[in-house]
Scaffold this motif. Structure first.
Motif, PDB file in Angstrom:
ATOM      1  N   TYR A  34      58.626 -72.526 -17.105  1.00 25.98           N
ATOM      2  CA  TYR A  34      58.021 -71.259 -16.711  1.00 25.98           C
ATOM      3  C   TYR A  34      58.543 -70.145 -17.628  1.00 25.98           C
ATOM      4  CZ  TYR A  34      56.294 -73.552 -12.518  1.00 25.98           C
ATOM      5  OH  TYR A  34      55.624 -74.385 -11.658  1.00 25.98           O
ATOM      6  N   HIS A  76      53.044 -81.506  -8.818  1.00 31.42           N
ATOM      7  CA  HIS A  76      53.686 -80.433  -9.573  1.00 31.42           C
ATOM      8  C   HIS A  76      52.720 -79.257  -9.577  1.00 31.42           C
ATOM      9  CE1 HIS A  76      52.217 -83.890 -11.854  1.00 31.42           C
ATOM     10  NE2 HIS A  76      51.560 -83.030 -12.632  1.00 31.42           N
ATOM     11  N   SER A  77      53.075 -78.273  -8.814  1.00 32.88           N
ATOM     12  CA  SER A  77      52.223 -77.111  -8.636  1.00 32.88           C
ATOM     13  C   SER A  77      53.126 -75.937  -8.307  1.00 32.88           C
ATOM     14  CB  SER A  77      51.220 -77.363  -7.506  1.00 32.88           C
ATOM     15  OG  SER A  77      50.364 -76.251  -7.331  1.00 32.88           O
ATOM     16  N   GLY A  78      52.563 -74.736  -8.267  1.00 33.51           N
ATOM     17  CA  GLY A  78      53.399 -73.597  -7.948  1.00 33.51           C
ATOM     18  C   GLY A  78      52.606 -72.333  -7.712  1.00 33.51           C
ATOM     19  N   SER A 120      59.332 -83.301 -13.307  1.00 34.96           N
ATOM     20  CA  SER A 120      58.490 -83.882 -12.264  1.00 34.96           C
ATOM     21  C   SER A 120      58.402 -85.387 -12.440  1.00 34.96           C
ATOM     22  CB  SER A 120      57.091 -83.267 -12.314  1.00 34.96           C
ATOM     23  OG  SER A 120      56.267 -83.824 -11.310  1.00 34.96           O
ATOM     24  N   TYR A 180      57.559 -78.799 -16.503  1.00 36.64           N
ATOM     25  CA  TYR A 180      57.037 -77.431 -16.586  1.00 36.64           C
ATOM     26  C   TYR A 180      58.155 -76.498 -17.026  1.00 36.64           C
ATOM     27  CZ  TYR A 180      52.637 -78.168 -13.902  1.00 36.64           C
ATOM     28  OH  TYR A 180      51.397 -78.550 -13.481  1.00 36.64           O
ATOM     29  N   HIS A 235      60.194 -77.750  -2.298  1.00 35.32           N
ATOM     30  CA  HIS A 235      60.013 -76.562  -3.147  1.00 35.32           C
ATOM     31  C   HIS A 235      61.312 -76.179  -3.844  1.00 35.32           C
ATOM     32  CE1 HIS A 235      61.678 -74.414   0.401  1.00 35.32           C
ATOM     33  NE2 HIS A 235      62.117 -73.557  -0.510  1.00 35.32           N
ATOM     34  N   HIS A 244      57.942 -73.393  -7.068  1.00 31.15           N
ATOM     35  CA  HIS A 244      57.429 -74.661  -7.596  1.00 31.15           C
ATOM     36  C   HIS A 244      57.419 -75.699  -6.483  1.00 31.15           C
ATOM     37  CE1 HIS A 244      56.701 -77.741 -10.738  1.00 31.15           C
ATOM     38  NE2 HIS A 244      57.409 -78.511  -9.928  1.00 31.15           N
TER      39      HIS A 244
END
Length: 276
Positions: A205, A243-245, A237, A203, A226, A216
């Motif tokens: 950003y 993988h999220s945020g 990742s 990712y 995190h 994240h």
């Protein structure tokens, strides 16, 4: 070119926050008149950024690739997150504005980048994976990208997905690439979270407003970790990691994958109530 080596699930479960950042956060991507590259051992992905201000800058051929030229055994996806600019590939010029993309296939030898204006330089985000087949070089303007609207404002995850290098867009050997833009009032990306053991993901950003940041989430479903991420920073990742945020405001991010397959829907979802 910097290197990032693999870390096992057991290792990551013991990492301090600084160790997480050292292994998975790519902090420095864009610098005036420079090309920064980071080589991840996960699926041999290379993450980079080119920010030409004065004249052209050329894609280097790091000695550690042991190749005659950068794309001898690789393919490259490029998405511009800055001002208008030009990508030149073996004499062919691709002029791209913000959020337009260029794909360069295996065998492309001479690659360079330039900006239309030094006061508003292009910022070319680069993702490169190994390739065993050759696909043609191609440009895709933002207005022609396949999009999908998902999520809702009620769940703070209303967002639009743009698919660039994908089954429904530019064809590639194994690289998959696109971006997601969150609507004002929405902060969550990729929620519910998921993993896909068959490919890694990165990712980047961007359009994170000054004074804001993104939290994240990574790690295993039952032991999440995190990393706080700033504008124009990327997170690597591993295939086994979620993988999220969530951001302090809405933002955008570029997602890119490489691995065993290119099926965007190949995901193993994690129930929100199972996250720990």
């Amino acid at each position: 070119m910097n290197y990032r080596f693999e870390a096992s699930r057991k290792e990551v479960s013991t990492f301090t926050n600084q160790e997480l950042r050292d292994h998975f956060l790519v902090e420095h991507i864009f610098e005036a008149n420079q090309i920064h590259l980071t080589y991840s051992i996960y699926d041999r992905m290379i993450i980079g950024g080119a920010m030409p201000v004065l004249g052209e800058i050329k894609l280097p051929n790091p000695e550690k690739l042991k190749a005659n030229f950068f794309l001898e055994r690789r393919e490259l996806g490029i998405i511009n997150v800055g001002g208008a600019g030009t990508v030149k590939a073996d004499g062919q010029s691709f002029e791209i504005s913000k959020l337009s993309a260029v794909y360069l296939g295996k065998g492309t030898q001479d690659v360079s980048f330039s900006s239309a204006s030094a006061s508003e330089p292009a910022q070319f985000y680069l993702l490169s994976s190994p390739a065993h087949a050759t696909y043609p070089n191609e440009k895709l303007d933002r207005e022609n990208v396949v999009t999908v609207n998902i999520g809702s404002l009620e769940n703070s995850n209303h967002r639009t997905i743009y698919k660039y290098i994908h089954h429904d867009g530019i064809q590639s050997c194994q690289l998959v690439m696109g971006l997601t833009i969150l609507e004002p009032g929405s902060i969550w990306n990729t929620m519910p979270a998921h993993v896909h053991d068959r490919r890694m993901e990165v990712y980047l950003y961007f359009d994170v407003k000054p004074g804001q940041a993104v939290l994240h989430l990574m790690g295993e479903t039952k032991e999440t970790k995190h990393i706080w991420v700033q504008n124009h920073q990327a997170v690597i990742s591993p295939p086994w990691s979620i993988h999220s945020g969530a951001g302090t405001q809405n933002y955008s991010f570029i997602w890119g994958m490489a691995g065993e397959n290119k099926d965007y829907t190949d995901m193993d979802f994690s129930e929100i109530t199972e996250l720990r």
